[in-house]
Design a protein around this motif. Sequence first.
Motif: not given
Length: 333
Positions: A24-39
């Motif tokens: 599975g790779h063709e996907v849309a979704g809601i971001v639940e959490r992000v890491g500390s380095a994500v900007t």
Amino acid sequence: MGLCHSDLHYLKGSLDISLPVVLGHEVAGIVERVGSAVTRIKTGERVVATVTPSCGACRNCISGRPTQCERVDSMRERQRPRLLSPDGSSVESLGGIGAFAEAFLVKEASVAVVGSDLPPQVACLLGCCISTGVGAVIHGAKVGPEDTVAVIGCGGVGIAAIQGARLAGARRIIAIDAVPAKLELARNFGATDTVVSSSDPTETLIQVRSLLPQGVSHAIEAVGRSQTAELAFSLLRPNGTATILGLMPTGSELRIPADALVYGDRHLQGAYMGANRFLSDVDMFTDHYLNNRLDLDAMVTKELPFERINEGFEAMAEASTIRVVLNMTDRQL
């Protein structure tokens, strides 16, 4: 999420992948959490994923070919396994995504934000089907208003390529498929001519030459067979380009006539994932969709709950199917 023929190839074993694996790779979704380095990405945003993350800094990225990022393997690596089985052993995920799950973990470079004005059942198509088909025409083949285009294979990627050729202003777009019902669908998406392909490539070539005696300036192959890739090359006029999109089994080879290649200045090229420029392409596709120039709604021919995924794979063989989309939950994305 959309069901792609790549998933089916891996499922059937015609393409190699380490096991066990979550496809599975063709996907849309809601971001639940992000890491500390994500900007770039925020919690709560809707995103669409790609199997071709790019670093943006290597030679290929800065020259406009991010699908050939020199650091893509290292970008997918993790110090700890992304997925573990109950016994603690590592589980692979297709393209660093593995979307056939309630949640998946990806690098920031693997997702692009997509607006809430795009319905989730069509937003997912941007991650593979549209990026590959439209991207191949715009970025890979660089089709323009003077060009004539033949698209071999009228599945999801082929229909996307037909729409891409229409967006690019191609003056003739010939859809080629063995199933007449798919050709009727192709006309709805912008094909100006249709050809029912034969098991004998020479017969198909004769039909195309009856429409354009010199051949086409661009042929897009969206099937994934040596025979259709060789057909794409044979359809070209002098100076024409055949762009091969379909993934073929390991060890597949192509045979093309050397005189046609050299004397005719013809070109044969690949365009992995359509040579897309994902982060900027998503905005482009969205604008074309919202302004009724890119028809994504009609490409979704069946929606099923995730529990019926096997039924979805079976439906991919139906003549009326362009894309099957699975809904993981009833949650509004």
